[in-house]
Scaffold this motif. Sequence first.
Motif, short mmCIF file in Angstrom:
data_model
loop_
_atom_site.label_atom_id
_atom_site.label_comp_id
_atom_site.label_asym_id
_atom_site.label_seq_id
_atom_site.Cartn_x
_atom_site.Cartn_y
_atom_site.Cartn_z
N HIS A 71 -10.84 52.86 96.63
CA HIS A 71 -10.69 54.67 96.74
C HIS A 71 -11.91 55.42 97.01
O HIS A 71 -12.70 55.38 96.10
CB HIS A 71 -9.83 55.63 96.16
CG HIS A 71 -9.93 57.44 95.92
ND1 HIS A 71 -8.46 57.22 96.65
CD2 HIS A 71 -10.38 57.72 94.97
CE1 HIS A 71 -9.15 58.58 96.23
NE2 HIS A 71 -9.30 59.01 95.66
N HIS A 73 -13.47 58.69 100.51
CA HIS A 73 -13.29 59.95 101.20
C HIS A 73 -14.57 59.65 102.02
O HIS A 73 -15.67 60.51 102.21
CB HIS A 73 -12.91 61.75 100.08
CG HIS A 73 -12.05 61.06 99.64
ND1 HIS A 73 -11.07 61.87 99.48
CD2 HIS A 73 -12.47 60.85 98.27
CE1 HIS A 73 -10.25 61.83 98.77
NE2 HIS A 73 -10.54 61.18 97.67
N HIS A 226 -3.89 60.62 94.86
CA HIS A 226 -4.71 60.75 93.44
C HIS A 226 -3.20 61.08 92.43
O HIS A 226 -2.24 61.82 92.77
CB HIS A 226 -5.41 62.12 93.62
CG HIS A 226 -6.22 62.06 94.55
ND1 HIS A 226 -6.02 62.34 95.61
CD2 HIS A 226 -7.98 61.43 94.26
CE1 HIS A 226 -7.86 62.06 96.50
NE2 HIS A 226 -8.46 61.48 95.65
N HIS A 265 -7.31 57.49 90.21
CA HIS A 265 -7.10 58.04 88.61
C HIS A 265 -6.83 57.71 87.83
O HIS A 265 -7.63 57.00 87.04
CB HIS A 265 -8.02 59.82 88.67
CG HIS A 265 -9.14 60.14 89.87
ND1 HIS A 265 -9.63 59.22 89.60
CD2 HIS A 265 -8.71 60.47 91.64
CE1 HIS A 265 -10.75 59.83 90.76
NE2 HIS A 265 -9.77 60.73 91.56
N ASP A 316 -14.42 56.57 94.64
CA ASP A 316 -14.40 58.22 94.98
C ASP A 316 -15.52 58.34 95.73
O ASP A 316 -15.53 59.96 94.97
CB ASP A 316 -13.53 58.28 93.58
CG ASP A 316 -12.73 59.86 93.86
OD1 ASP A 316 -12.89 59.94 95.24
OD2 ASP A 316 -13.20 60.56 93.43
ZN ZN Z 1 -10.64 60.60 95.44
#
Ligand code: ZN
Length: 424
Positions: A71, A73, A226, A265, A316
Motif C-alpha cells: 500500500h 500513494h 483504507h 491499516h 503508505d
Molecule cells: Zn494510504
Amino acid sequence: MQGWRAQLLRFDAQGQALFDSDGLLVTGLGTDGVQRVVDAGPYRAVAARHPGVPVTHLAGRLIAPGFIDMHVHYPQTDIIGSPADGLLPWLENYTFPAETRFSDPGYAAEVANVFFSELQRNGVTTALTFATAHPASVDAFFHEAHKRGLRMMGGKVLQDRNSPDGLRDETEQSLIDTETLIQRWHGKDRLGYAITPRFAPTSSAAQLRGAGELAAKYADTWVHSHVAENRDEVRWAAELYPGARSYLTVYEDFGLLRGRAVYAHCIHLDEADRALMHERGAAAAVSPTSNLFLGSGFFNFRAADAARMLHGLASDVGGGTSFSPFRTMLAAYFVGREGQSKPGLSLAPSHLWWLHTGAAARALGLEGVVGTLATGSEADFVVLNPDAIPLLSRKAKRAENLEELLFALIVLGDDRVVEQVITA
Ligand code: ZN
Ligand code: GUN
C-alpha cells in the motif's frame, strides 16, 4: 538461462525461510517473455543439474525476493514528512492540495518517474498503489510501470464527497472512468487494476455501490482502500454510515470485501471484523511507519494471526516516512514490541522479511507469482551487499545464523545495500 551464485534467501509456502550460505539461483526466459526461476538451492547440487549455464558469482552478497509494498500513494512522494495532528488534518492540509496537482499529465509523469526510481533504489519490485482522482494520473503510473516491465497494481481514486474542488470526482463519471481504465490497463503484461475508493468518508453510497458492482464484474481486479486507521476517522465513518455494524462492514455491505481486496491499516477493528476479513479472503496492508508518524495506533499482529487474517507490510508513503523496506520492517518490529497487549511480541527477522515478500504476495493474490523465488515464479529479486555500510558490514560478519544476518540488515540497512534489482 543464467545463474546467480551468492547467499540465497527464499521462502516456502508456509513462510519458512530457506537459506543457502552458498546458493545458486537459475533463471530462464519463459514462452511468455517473462524471466522465471528455473531452479534454486545449494550451489553444488543446482549447478550439477545445469551444466554449461553461465554463472555470475556475487561473493559476499545476499540474493532475496524483491520486496512487495502492499500500500503506497505515488502522488504523495513529495509530501513525506509533513507533520500534522493526526490523519484528518494531514489529509486536509497537505495531501489533498498535493494530489490536486495531478490533473496535469506532465506533472503526473514526472512524479511517476521519480516514484519508480525510488522503489527500485530501495529494492521494491511490486507495489499496490493509489493514483489520484484524475484518470491522467493512472495513465502516467501504468505507462511508466510498463516501460520498466514491472509487476504493478494501481487505480484511480474514487472520492465524490468531502473532498476539495479539483480533487472531488463525479459519481457516475468516476465509475465510467474506472471501467475504461480497467479495460485499458488490467492484465496488460504484468499490470493490474485496483478499484480504489479512497475511504468510506469520501465516497457516497452510490459510488461505493458502483465500485462493488465493478469489483464483481471484474473479479480478478484488486480492490484498494483504507479502513480503521484513526479514531476520529472511525467516528466520522460511523456518522456517515449509521446503519453499518462497523466501519469495515460499510465495505462489506457494498460488495467490497473479497479476495484481492486490500485495506490499509486495519488498526481499530474488532474480533468480528477480523473474522469477516478472513472469511472474505480480504487482506490488511500493515503500514507501521505511517501509523507511528501520524499517531494512528498499532496494528495487532497477535489478533491478526489468531483470526488468520491475511496481512503484509506496506510503506503508505506519504503518511509513511520511507520507501525503504528495511525502515518498514524495523517499524513493524517496534510495533510488535510496544504496540501489543503485554507481553510484547518479538517478531522474528525472517518473519518480518516474509511479511514484506511472500506473505504480501499471498495477501495480494499473487502466491506463486512473486515474493518467494519458488521454482516457476517470476524472477524479481534483489542483490544486497552488507559491505556497503561500514557498521552493517562489521555486524553482518559477526552474524552466526540467518536470523542475526537478517536482523542486522533490518536495523542497519537502507537503500545503500541494494546493489542490484533484477526484474523479470
Ligand atoms: Zn494510504
Ligand atoms: N485515508 C484516506 N486517505 C488517506 C491517505 O491518503 N493516506 C492515509 N494514510 N490514510 C488515508
